[in-house]
Write a protein that holds these residues in place. Sequence first.
Motif, short mmCIF file in Angstrom:
data_model
loop_
_atom_site.label_atom_id
_atom_site.label_comp_id
_atom_site.label_asym_id
_atom_site.label_seq_id
_atom_site.Cartn_x
_atom_site.Cartn_y
_atom_site.Cartn_z
N ILE A 1 -0.55 -0.66 -14.40
CA ILE A 1 0.10 -1.94 -14.72
C ILE A 1 1.61 -1.84 -14.53
O ILE A 1 2.24 -2.73 -13.95
CB ILE A 1 -0.24 -2.36 -16.17
N PHE B 1 3.24 -4.11 -11.63
CA PHE B 1 3.90 -5.31 -12.14
C PHE B 1 5.35 -5.08 -12.57
O PHE B 1 5.91 -5.91 -13.30
CB PHE B 1 3.10 -5.89 -13.31
N LEU C 1 4.72 -1.35 -23.20
CA LEU C 1 3.55 -0.65 -22.69
C LEU C 1 3.11 0.50 -23.60
O LEU C 1 1.92 0.77 -23.75
CB LEU C 1 3.82 -0.15 -21.27
#
Length: 441
Positions: free
Chosen positions: A329, A333, A281
Amino acid sequence: MKAVFTKNFSFKEFLKFVAPAIVSMIFLSLYTIVDGVFVSRFIGPDALASINITLPIMNLIFGFGIMLSTGGAAVVSIKMGKHKMDEANKTFTLVVLTALAIGIPLGIIGFIFVEPIAVALGATDKLLPFCVNYGKWVFLFMPIFITKALFEFFVRADGRFNFSMMLTILGGIINIILDYTFIKIFGMGIAGAAIATSLGALIPSLIALVYFMSSKSTLKFSFGKLPTRELISIMINGSSEMVTELSSGITTFFFNIIAIKFAGESGLAALTIILYAHFLLVSTYLGFSMGISPLLSYNHGAKNIEKIKETFKYSKQFIIGSGFLIFAIAMIFAPELVVIFVPKSSHVYELACSGLKLFSICFLFCGINICSSGMFTAFSNGKLSSIIALSRSLVFVMIGFAILPNLLAIDGLWLVVPFAEILTLGISIYLLKKYKAVYHY
């Protein structure tokens, strides 16, 4: 070359310009994660945990590579902006030769002493065989890992952003294919993973070498009298990235020790998964910083103030917007990311899911810190870049280690990085305001 770096962009064109570097870093993180998935699924969680034990070795390798890459590429790009190509070529050659002079002896030493190094890094009796089998191959290919990082940076400095992205993607594809071949088909265990990673670095490096020796590149190898006196300033300028990598190695060691203390080897496996997700990320910001670096360096050398202002304006918009998106995100997730490595029925899964959600707070703040540090490196101000890098990757992390786990146990460990990023944010904002008049952004 000049047209590429001096053209006025719309925001959409700006994103298109930096996209290859971002895609390169995301893909690099993805194939690193795939490497971990193969190890976890086909060898076991202990093998995955052993990779995290040896991670400081990789931090050392990439530390040297990124120090020379960022420091050298900034100096070379500034000289190219001043149209001093002969000097740029000699600096480029000096950096590549220095990388080999550092990488070869360190690789040999590490290969010989890999077992005591693994023990010193915290390998338990259960994990030691995995660490040794993985680490010896990493050390053997150390010069290749360093030069791969160099070539990718200098290809971008040469204006070939898509080609640099292609090299990264090619290395990842080779790594993934060989992971499956060596681990699943040939049953080579963790050594197979290390060899696959090493060959995934070797082949793109050879292609890049051919590129710089061809007529297609602007940068060329020049073996006349090299500007050896520049080497210290190059290393100082790239020191922030070196500091970040070495600090990551130090803090990973403490992460490992504390994870084992509070949750045993399951905690260490969960930590490894969280760090993989973090790398995935945060790679957006790392790639973005690399993408704007040659743009800033070239125009700083050319004294093109309007282009620097434009780049800074668009960078702020990207960082703020992407920060909230990446945080969302990660929160939403987290289970899907963790289940890639381990089944839902495992204790490691529970630890990693809860840990990743706390860890994800850092994504709201780290983009500004990473890009501020990279920007000052691009302006050839390694001192300011190092202050930010050292704060976020070592100083405040160590303070967090001393406070948070003692208060919150394993949850405190997951909050150490967000704690460090929040405190560093104040330093980044202060330095950006103070030096705005100096660099005209």
